[in-house]
Design an enzyme around this catalytic site. Structure first.
Site, PDB file in Angstrom:
ATOM      1  N   HIS A  56       0.837  -1.207   0.000  1.00 32.45           N
ATOM      2  CA  HIS A  56       0.000   0.000   0.000  1.00 32.45           C
ATOM      3  C   HIS A  56       0.866   1.249   0.000  1.00 32.45           C
ATOM      4  CE1 HIS A  56       0.726  -0.489   4.314  1.00 32.45           C
ATOM      5  NE2 HIS A  56       0.173   0.666   4.580  1.00 32.45           N
ATOM      6  N   HIS A  58       1.429   3.938   1.898  1.00 32.98           N
ATOM      7  CA  HIS A  58       1.988   4.714   3.013  1.00 32.98           C
ATOM      8  C   HIS A  58       3.524   4.772   2.965  1.00 32.98           C
ATOM      9  CE1 HIS A  58      -1.927   4.135   5.496  1.00 32.98           C
ATOM     10  NE2 HIS A  58      -1.963   5.219   4.759  1.00 32.98           N
ATOM     11  N   ASP A  60       5.800   4.637   5.150  1.00 35.71           N
ATOM     12  CA  ASP A  60       6.576   3.674   5.933  1.00 35.71           C
ATOM     13  C   ASP A  60       6.619   2.293   5.260  1.00 35.71           C
ATOM     14  OD1 ASP A  60       3.768   3.503   6.692  1.00 35.71           O
ATOM     15  OD2 ASP A  60       4.379   2.194   8.338  1.00 35.71           O
ATOM     16  N   HIS A  61       6.027   2.181   4.060  1.00 34.54           N
ATOM     17  CA  HIS A  61       6.084   0.931   3.295  1.00 34.54           C
ATOM     18  C   HIS A  61       6.716   1.102   1.916  1.00 34.54           C
ATOM     19  CE1 HIS A  61       3.452  -1.299   6.160  1.00 34.54           C
ATOM     20  NE2 HIS A  61       3.231  -0.043   6.512  1.00 34.54           N
ATOM     21  N   HIS A 114      -7.603  -0.718   5.487  1.00 30.61           N
ATOM     22  CA  HIS A 114      -6.585   0.210   6.013  1.00 30.61           C
ATOM     23  C   HIS A 114      -6.390   1.347   5.015  1.00 30.61           C
ATOM     24  CE1 HIS A 114      -2.955   1.576   8.026  1.00 30.61           C
ATOM     25  NE2 HIS A 114      -2.233   1.390   6.945  1.00 30.61           N
ATOM     26  N   ASP A 133      -0.412  -3.826   6.179  1.00 33.13           N
ATOM     27  CA  ASP A 133      -1.103  -3.300   7.365  1.00 33.13           C
ATOM     28  C   ASP A 133      -2.573  -3.720   7.402  1.00 33.13           C
ATOM     29  OD1 ASP A 133       1.271  -2.110   8.006  1.00 33.13           O
ATOM     30  OD2 ASP A 133       0.585  -0.048   7.780  1.00 33.13           O
ATOM     31  N   HIS A 171       4.214  -4.551  10.737  1.00 37.65           N
ATOM     32  CA  HIS A 171       4.667  -3.877  11.964  1.00 37.65           C
ATOM     33  C   HIS A 171       4.834  -4.854  13.127  1.00 37.65           C
ATOM     34  CE1 HIS A 171       4.184   0.404  10.753  1.00 37.65           C
ATOM     35  NE2 HIS A 171       3.264  -0.100   9.942  1.00 37.65           N
TER      36      HIS A 171
HETATM   37 FE    FE Z   1       2.449   0.915   8.181  1.00 38.21          FE
HETATM   38 ZN    ZN Z   2      -0.085   1.717   6.502  1.00 38.88          ZN
END
Ligand code: FE
Ligand code: ZN
Length: 242
Positions: A56, A58, A60-61, A114, A133, A171
């Protein structure tokens, strides 16, 4: 195993996943939230990177994805539906589409909830699931763009996979998820045992993932919610849980 999986810690609590197809040496990285730890893991595995799988949009990915493509010539793989919000994709996929990693093959599963365009990568032969996530050990992702009904359907699809499937999530949230899960199902002996195991793992600085789908089905209250309304209720409770 034909496909090995390794969690690579990144940022404060993210996991980047490194997958290696034993027969061919082909390597994939999933969800590189930063390049440095991914590069270190790739170098430790022979310096080859074929695919970067993105669940996805985001940061942080995905933040390390372009650097990995530039350094290794890896192909970026993600959802057609979310192509505008992802780095420029080399391979864009929708539900049911397949992507090969050497002799292994992943099938895409749409898992909105999400985010709208969230996907999971399932390697049916190797019994490996990269779920970003959407599903966490003992938890699930926050509903940032989707509805409880969408998340319910997404989790139901994942729950239908074989019990021995390795659940590789985005995570290390398991310890706080366990504390919340115990408020939902205090008498679930599988959850009580798993929570104790998680405390030991984290106390020793070890990852709590991958887990298996069977273990999640036995202990994860979000996977065990029998209705959309129940899932919505516990998701809201978790959002407010400290
Ligand atoms: Fe994340
Ligand atoms: Zn995420």
């Amino acid at each position: 195993m034909a496909l090995s999986v390794e969690p690579v810690a990144a940022l404060s609590d993210n996991y980047i996943w490194l997958l290696k197809d034993a027969a061919t040496g082909a390597v994939a990285i999933c969800d590189p939230g930063e390049a440095g730890p991914a590069i270190a893991a790739v170098e430790a595995n022979g310096g080859r990177l074929d695919l970067v799988l993105l669940t996805h949009h985001h940061g942080d990915h995905i933040a390390g994805a372009e650097e990995l493509r530039a350094k290794y010539g890896a192909k970026l793989v993600g959802a057609t539906a979310d192509a505008r919000r992802l780095p420029k994709l080399d391979i864009s996929l929708a539900e049911g589409d397949k992507v090969a990693l050497g002799g292994s093959e992943a099938v895409v599963i749409d898992t909105p909830g999400h985010t709208r365009g969230h996907i999971a990568f399932h390697f049916p032969t190797a019994r490996v699931l990269l779920c970003g996530d959407t599903l966490f050990s003992l938890g699930c992702g926050r509903l940032l763009e989707g509805t409880a009904a969408e998340m319910f359907d997404s989790l139901r699809k994942l729950a239908a996979l074989p019990g021995e499937t390795l659940v590789c999530c985005g995570h290390e949230y398991t310890e706080s998820n366990a504390r919340f899960a115990l408020t939902v199902e205090q008498n679930n002996t599988c959850l009580v045992a798993r929570s104790a195991e998680v405390r030991v793992q984290r106390g020793a600085g070890r990852p709590t993932v991958p887990t298996t789908m069977a273990d999640e089905l036995a202990a994860n209250p979000f996977l065990r919610a029998g209705s959309v309304a129940r899932l919505a209720e516990i998701r809201t409770a978790k959002d407010n849980f400290r």
